[in-house]
Scaffold this motif. Structure first.
Motif, short mmCIF file in Angstrom:
data_model
loop_
_atom_site.label_atom_id
_atom_site.label_comp_id
_atom_site.label_asym_id
_atom_site.label_seq_id
_atom_site.Cartn_x
_atom_site.Cartn_y
_atom_site.Cartn_z
N TYR A 26 0.74 -1.05 -0.07
CA TYR A 26 -0.22 0.05 0.01
C TYR A 26 0.85 1.27 -0.07
CZ TYR A 26 -3.36 3.45 1.87
OH TYR A 26 -4.08 4.66 2.24
N VAL A 27 1.81 1.38 0.74
CA VAL A 27 2.65 2.66 1.01
C VAL A 27 3.30 2.82 -0.37
CG1 VAL A 27 4.86 3.54 1.80
CG2 VAL A 27 3.15 2.29 3.41
N PRO A 28 3.85 2.13 -1.07
CA PRO A 28 4.25 2.34 -2.36
C PRO A 28 3.34 3.26 -3.47
CG PRO A 28 5.42 0.48 -2.21
CD PRO A 28 4.21 0.74 -0.73
N VAL A 29 1.92 2.66 -3.34
CA VAL A 29 0.92 3.15 -4.19
C VAL A 29 0.72 4.54 -3.70
CG1 VAL A 29 -1.44 3.12 -4.52
CG2 VAL A 29 -0.13 1.14 -4.52
N VAL A 30 0.46 4.93 -2.44
CA VAL A 30 0.50 6.21 -1.81
C VAL A 30 1.62 7.28 -2.28
CG1 VAL A 30 0.14 7.67 -0.05
CG2 VAL A 30 -0.88 5.75 -0.21
N ALA A 31 2.92 6.61 -2.32
CA ALA A 31 4.17 7.36 -2.64
C ALA A 31 4.02 7.90 -4.07
CB ALA A 31 5.23 6.76 -2.58
N LYS A 32 3.40 7.12 -5.12
CA LYS A 32 3.38 7.40 -6.48
C LYS A 32 2.19 8.30 -6.94
CE LYS A 32 5.27 3.04 -7.90
NZ LYS A 32 5.04 1.75 -8.55
#
Length: 128
Positions: free
Chosen positions: A53-59
Protein backbone atom coordinates in the motif's frame (compact mmCIF):
# COMPACT_ATOMS: atom_id res chain seq x y z
CA UNK A 1 -11.08 7.86 28.89
CA UNK A 2 -11.02 11.31 27.28
CA UNK A 3 -7.22 11.00 26.85
CA UNK A 4 -7.79 7.76 24.92
CA UNK A 5 -10.26 9.46 22.57
CA UNK A 6 -7.91 12.42 22.15
CA UNK A 7 -5.05 10.04 21.33
CA UNK A 8 -7.14 8.21 18.71
CA UNK A 9 -8.39 11.50 17.23
CA UNK A 10 -4.76 12.60 16.92
CA UNK A 11 -3.86 9.43 15.02
CA UNK A 12 -6.85 9.96 12.73
CA UNK A 13 -5.76 13.57 12.14
CA UNK A 14 -2.31 12.31 11.14
CA UNK A 15 -3.99 9.71 8.90
CA UNK A 16 -5.99 12.43 7.12
CA UNK A 17 -2.83 14.56 6.75
CA UNK A 18 -0.87 11.59 5.38
CA UNK A 19 -3.49 10.94 2.70
CA UNK A 20 -3.93 14.61 1.80
CA UNK A 21 -0.18 15.18 1.39
CA UNK A 22 0.75 11.62 0.27
CA UNK A 23 3.18 11.62 3.20
CA UNK A 24 4.38 8.02 3.44
CA UNK A 25 6.50 8.65 6.54
CA UNK A 26 3.39 9.83 8.39
CA UNK A 27 1.35 7.00 6.86
CA UNK A 28 3.79 4.43 8.22
CA UNK A 29 3.60 6.14 11.62
CA UNK A 30 -0.20 5.71 11.89
CA UNK A 31 -0.49 2.18 10.47
CA UNK A 32 0.69 -0.95 12.25
CA UNK A 33 3.32 -2.65 10.04
CA UNK A 34 1.07 -5.74 9.78
CA UNK A 35 -2.09 -3.77 8.97
CA UNK A 36 -4.64 -4.85 6.37
CA UNK A 37 -5.96 -2.55 3.60
CA UNK A 38 -9.02 -3.78 1.68
CA UNK A 39 -12.14 -2.92 -0.30
CA UNK A 40 -14.79 -5.00 -2.01
CA UNK A 41 -15.46 -2.11 -4.44
CA UNK A 42 -12.98 -3.61 -6.86
CA UNK A 43 -13.14 -7.00 -8.54
CA UNK A 44 -11.49 -9.10 -7.44
CA UNK A 45 -11.50 -7.89 -3.84
CA UNK A 46 -8.59 -5.52 -3.28
CA UNK A 47 -6.35 -6.54 -0.39
CA UNK A 48 -2.95 -5.05 0.31
CA UNK A 49 -0.30 -5.31 2.95
CA UNK A 50 1.41 -2.15 4.13
CA UNK A 51 4.44 -3.09 2.01
CA UNK A 52 2.11 -3.02 -1.01
CA UNK A 53 0.00 0.00 0.00
CA UNK A 54 2.65 2.58 0.95
CA UNK A 55 4.34 2.60 -2.52
CA UNK A 56 0.91 3.21 -4.13
CA UNK A 57 0.47 6.34 -2.00
CA UNK A 58 4.05 7.42 -2.75
CA UNK A 59 3.32 7.40 -6.50
CA UNK A 60 0.11 9.47 -6.22
CA UNK A 61 -0.12 13.15 -6.90
CA UNK A 62 -1.26 14.54 -3.57
CA UNK A 63 -4.65 16.19 -3.17
CA UNK A 64 -2.75 19.06 -1.51
CA UNK A 65 -0.64 19.66 -4.64
CA UNK A 66 -3.83 19.82 -6.73
CA UNK A 67 -5.39 22.33 -4.32
CA UNK A 68 -8.29 20.01 -3.46
CA UNK A 69 -10.57 21.04 -0.64
CA UNK A 70 -10.26 18.85 2.43
CA UNK A 71 -13.34 16.80 3.22
CA UNK A 72 -12.23 14.94 6.34
CA UNK A 73 -14.62 13.90 9.08
CA UNK A 74 -14.72 11.56 12.04
CA UNK A 75 -18.20 10.05 12.26
CA UNK A 76 -17.62 7.91 15.34
CA UNK A 77 -15.07 6.27 17.59
CA UNK A 78 -15.89 3.21 19.65
CA UNK A 79 -13.72 1.65 22.33
CA UNK A 80 -13.84 -2.11 22.79
CA UNK A 81 -11.44 -2.09 25.72
CA UNK A 82 -8.09 -0.72 26.76
CA UNK A 83 -6.28 -1.73 23.59
CA UNK A 84 -8.87 -1.99 20.81
CA UNK A 85 -10.93 0.69 19.07
CA UNK A 86 -12.92 1.33 15.91
CA UNK A 87 -13.51 4.53 13.95
CA UNK A 88 -15.75 5.36 11.03
CA UNK A 89 -14.25 8.26 9.08
CA UNK A 90 -14.76 10.00 5.74
CA UNK A 91 -12.37 11.69 3.36
CA UNK A 92 -12.02 12.53 -0.32
CA UNK A 93 -9.35 12.05 -2.94
CA UNK A 94 -9.88 13.32 -6.46
CA UNK A 95 -13.45 12.70 -7.56
CA UNK A 96 -14.03 9.97 -4.99
CA UNK A 97 -15.44 10.09 -1.48
CA UNK A 98 -14.36 7.35 0.90
CA UNK A 99 -15.92 5.88 4.01
CA UNK A 100 -13.21 4.13 5.99
CA UNK A 101 -13.70 1.66 8.81
CA UNK A 102 -10.47 1.86 10.82
CA UNK A 103 -9.68 -0.68 13.49
CA UNK A 104 -7.06 0.35 16.04
CA UNK A 105 -4.81 -1.54 18.40
CA UNK A 106 -2.74 -0.04 21.17
CA UNK A 107 0.72 -1.52 21.39
CA UNK A 108 3.42 -0.19 23.67
CA UNK A 109 1.08 2.66 24.64
CA UNK A 110 0.62 3.89 21.03
CA UNK A 111 -2.54 3.58 18.93
CA UNK A 112 -2.04 2.25 15.40
CA UNK A 113 -4.44 1.43 12.58
CA UNK A 114 -4.54 -2.36 12.23
CA UNK A 115 -7.15 -2.54 9.47
CA UNK A 116 -8.57 -0.16 6.90
CA UNK A 117 -11.68 -1.43 5.13
CA UNK A 118 -13.22 1.16 2.86
CA UNK A 119 -16.07 2.03 0.52
CA UNK A 120 -15.53 4.19 -2.57
CA UNK A 121 -18.27 6.47 -3.84
CA UNK A 122 -17.72 8.65 -6.91
CA UNK A 123 -18.69 12.25 -6.10
CA UNK A 124 -21.75 13.44 -7.97
CA UNK A 125 -21.37 16.34 -10.40
CA UNK A 126 -21.62 19.68 -8.61
CA UNK A 127 -21.26 18.17 -5.12
CA UNK A 128 -19.02 20.26 -2.88
Amino acid sequence: MSNVLTDIQSVIGDYFDALYHCDTVLLEKVFHPKAVYATADQTPLLHRTMAEYVPVVAKRQSPASRGEARRDAIDEIQLAGDNTAFARVRCSIGNNDFTDFLTFVREDGRWKIMAKIFQIKPREEGAA
